[in-house]
Design a protein around this motif. Structure first.
Motif, mmCIF file in Angstrom:
data_model
loop_
_atom_site.group_PDB
_atom_site.id
_atom_site.type_symbol
_atom_site.label_atom_id
_atom_site.label_comp_id
_atom_site.label_asym_id
_atom_site.label_seq_id
_atom_site.Cartn_x
_atom_site.Cartn_y
_atom_site.Cartn_z
ATOM 1 N N PRO A 1 0.844 -1.386 0.112
ATOM 2 C CA PRO A 1 0.072 0.061 -0.196
ATOM 3 C C PRO A 1 0.844 1.238 -0.075
ATOM 4 C CG PRO A 1 -0.168 -1.095 2.065
ATOM 5 C CD PRO A 1 0.652 -2.077 1.262
ATOM 6 N N PHE A 2 2.128 1.222 0.405
ATOM 7 C CA PHE A 2 2.893 2.353 0.522
ATOM 8 C C PHE A 2 3.811 2.601 -0.897
ATOM 9 C CE2 PHE A 2 6.636 4.576 2.449
ATOM 10 C CZ PHE A 2 6.048 5.780 2.718
ATOM 11 N N ALA A 3 3.460 1.742 -1.718
ATOM 12 C CA ALA A 3 4.688 1.566 -2.968
ATOM 13 C C ALA A 3 4.345 3.245 -3.663
ATOM 14 C CB ALA A 3 4.068 0.612 -3.731
ATOM 15 N N ASP A 4 3.130 3.638 -3.847
ATOM 16 C CA ASP A 4 3.133 4.908 -4.674
ATOM 17 C C ASP A 4 3.644 5.821 -3.877
ATOM 18 O OD1 ASP A 4 1.567 3.582 -6.718
ATOM 19 O OD2 ASP A 4 -0.274 4.351 -5.956
ATOM 20 N N ARG A 5 4.127 6.098 -2.827
ATOM 21 C CA ARG A 5 4.820 6.846 -1.986
ATOM 22 C C ARG A 5 6.206 6.733 -1.646
ATOM 23 N NH1 ARG A 5 0.756 8.676 2.823
ATOM 24 N NH2 ARG A 5 1.895 10.612 2.827
ATOM 25 N N CYS A 6 6.592 5.398 -1.810
ATOM 26 C CA CYS A 6 8.172 5.146 -1.404
ATOM 27 C C CYS A 6 9.003 5.507 -2.240
ATOM 28 C CB CYS A 6 7.953 3.404 -1.075
ATOM 29 S SG CYS A 6 9.513 2.839 -0.624
ATOM 30 N N PRO A 7 10.213 6.008 -1.738
ATOM 31 C CA PRO A 7 11.304 6.311 -2.646
ATOM 32 C C PRO A 7 12.135 5.060 -3.148
ATOM 33 C CG PRO A 7 11.926 7.121 -0.262
ATOM 34 C CD PRO A 7 10.342 6.455 -0.434
ATOM 35 N N TYR A 8 12.007 3.993 -2.360
ATOM 36 C CA TYR A 8 12.468 2.696 -2.921
ATOM 37 C C TYR A 8 11.756 1.702 -3.633
ATOM 38 C CZ TYR A 8 14.878 5.047 1.094
ATOM 39 O OH TYR A 8 15.865 5.853 1.732
ATOM 40 N N ALA A 9 10.489 1.987 -3.807
ATOM 41 C CA ALA A 9 9.710 1.114 -4.761
ATOM 42 C C ALA A 9 10.309 0.516 -5.869
ATOM 43 C CB ALA A 9 8.448 1.788 -4.912
ATOM 44 N N MET A 10 9.929 -0.658 -6.135
ATOM 45 C CA MET A 10 10.613 -1.481 -7.229
ATOM 46 C C MET A 10 9.148 -1.955 -7.919
ATOM 47 S SD MET A 10 13.516 -3.873 -5.293
ATOM 48 C CE MET A 10 12.397 -4.075 -3.915
ATOM 49 N N HIS A 11 9.376 -2.497 -9.096
ATOM 50 C CA HIS A 11 8.209 -3.129 -10.032
ATOM 51 C C HIS A 11 7.057 -3.925 -9.084
ATOM 52 C CE1 HIS A 11 9.100 -0.793 -13.494
ATOM 53 N NE2 HIS A 11 10.392 -1.304 -13.683
ATOM 54 N N ILE A 12 7.919 -4.867 -8.467
ATOM 55 C CA ILE A 12 7.180 -5.771 -7.605
ATOM 56 C C ILE A 12 6.402 -5.492 -6.354
ATOM 57 C CG2 ILE A 12 9.061 -6.405 -6.193
ATOM 58 C CD1 ILE A 12 8.273 -9.488 -6.296
#
Length: 342
Positions: free
Chosen positions: A289-300
Motif C-alpha cells: 500500500p505504500f509503494a506509490d509514496r515510497c522512494p525505494y519502490a520496485m516494480h514488484i
C-alpha cells in the motif's frame, strides 16, 4: 511468554457506501500479552480505530461488516459469540477509552452515575456499594474532592478531568484489556503527561493489558512496550519500541520517524514529510500500500504484497520487499539512527 490474552488473525473489515465499498482493514494480525502496552500507530485512515472497534464489536452494521478473520480473547472468538455474551464482556473484561470524552460521556447523567451503571450491571453491586466504588475510582484517577465531583455532570469537568472520568468508567470493573483510542487528543502537554503517567501507574496496579491507538510517536516512546505500524489497512511492521525507533526496516516507519520534530534539530527544513497521499481504499492497491509514496519502490512492490519477514524471531516483523535477498541494499537516514537493509 505465555499464551496471548488477545489474538487478531487475518481481520478484514469493510464499509458499504453509496460510492462503493471501503476496505478499511485488510488482513490485520496482532497479538497482545497480559500486562503489556501495544501501541498502534499510523496516519489517519490507516485502520487503527476500526481495528480497535472490531475488538469491541462496535462496528456499526450497516454500513460496516467484519468480512473475515478471528479475534480471540482468552481463546474465545469475539466475532462468533452472541450479542448477549459480547455485552457481558464489553465493559467488564474489555474496557475502552474513546477519543473525545465530551461526546462519549452522557451529558444528562452525572459522571458518578455513569461509573455506577457498569458496576451495578456487571458486578451486581447495590446502589450504595456502586456509589462508594465510583468515589474510589475518581480518587484513583486523581480527581480532587471526588465526593463532590461524583455528583457533577460532564460539562462541569475540565477537558483533562473528563478524560480521567472516562478512564475511571473504563477501569471500574477491572477489565483485563483496556483500549485507549487517542486518549490524550486535544489535551495540553501537562495534562497529557499526567494522563499517560496515570495509565502506567494503573497498569502496574491492575496488570491490565493496554492497546494504545495514537499518531503521536512521543506518546509511544513514553508508554508502549511493543508497536504495530499500520498503513492502508495493513500492519507493515511490528516490534518492540527499541526495534521501531532504532532498528526499523520499513520505509513508511522511516517516514514517520523522519517527520517527527526533534529537540536536537532546530532547522525546519530538516523535517521530512512523507510526500503524496494515502491509498484509495475504495480500490486498494494489489501490491504494497505504500509503494506509490515510497522512494525505494520496485516494480514488484506495485504488483504484489510482500510477505512478512522475521527480522528478529518472535519480536520484530516487517512486510517489505527490501527484505528480499534479491533486493538492492538501501541506506535510510531515519529520525533516530542510520538503518541499513541487508
Amino acid at each position: 511468554m505465555g499464551k496471548p490474552i488477545l489474538e487478531i488473525k487475518d481481520l478484514h473489515v469493510a464499509f458499504k457506501t453509496y460510492a462503493g465499498e471501503v476496505q478499511a482493514v485488510r488482513g490485520v494480525d496482532l497479538q497482545l500479552e497480559k500486562g503489556e502496552t501495544l501501541a498502534i500507530v499510523g496516519e489517519s485512515g490507516s485502520g487503527k480505530s476500526v481495528t480497535a472497534q472490531s475488538v469491541m464489536r462496535l462496528i456499526p452494521s450497516p454500513p460496516g461488516k467484519i468480512k473475515k478473520g478471528e479475534i480471540l480473547f482468552e481463546g474465545k472468538d469475539l466475532i462468533q459469540i452472541s450479542d448477549k455474551e459480547m455485552f457481558r464482556i464489553r465493559g467488564s473484561e474489555i474496557g475502552m477509552i474513546f477519543q473525545d470524552p465530551m461526546t462519549s460521556l452522557n451529558p444528562t447523567m452525572t459522571v458518578g452515575k455513569q461509573i455506577m451503571e457498569g458496576l451495578m450491571w456487571h458486578q451486581k453491586l447495590s446502589k450504595d456499594e456502586a456509589y462508594q466504588r465510583a468515589v474510589e475510582m475518581l480518587r484513583l484517577v486523581g480527581i480532587p474532592t471526588p465526593e463532590k465531583r461524583v455528583n457533577q455532570f460532564p460539562h462541569q469537568f475540565s477537558g483533562g478531568m473528563r478524560q480521567r472520568g472516562m478512564i475511571a468508567i473504563a477501569l471500574a470493573c477491572n477489565p483485563k484489556i483496556l483500549i485507549a483510542d487517542e486518549p490524550t487528543t486535544a489535551l495540553d502537554v501537562t495534562i497529557q503527561a499526567q494522563i499517560l503517567e496515570l495509565m502506567k501507574e494503573l497498569q502496574v496496579k491492575t496488570e491490565t493489558a493496554i492497546i494504545l491507538i495514537t499518531h503521536d510517536l512521543g506518546v509511544v516512546a513514553e508508554t508502549a512496550h511493543r508497536v504495530a505500524v499500520m498503513y492502508g489497512g495493513k500492519v507493515v511492521e511490528t516490534g518492540k519500541v527499541e526495534d521501531i525507533f532504532y532498528r526499523s526496516r520499513h520505509p513508511y516507519t522511516w517516514g514517520l520517524l523522519g517527520s517527527m520534530p526533534r529537540l536536537d534539530i532546530k532547522r525546519e527544513d530538516d523535517l521530512s514529510p512523507i510526500p503524496g497521499s494515502p491509498p484509495d481504499l475504495f480500490d486498494p492497491p494489489k501490491g504494497c500500500p505504500f509503494a506509490d509514496r515510497c522512494p525505494y519502490a520496485m516494480h514488484i512492490c506495485h504488483d504484489e504484497m510482500p510477505k512478512v519477514t522475521e527480522v528478529t524471531s518472535g519480536t520484530h516483523q516487517v512486510a517489505c520487499w527490501l527484505e528480499d535477498s534479491q533486493a538492492p541494499s538501501i541506506e535510510s537516514r531515519g529520525a533516530k539512527v542510520n538503518i541499513v537493509s541487508q
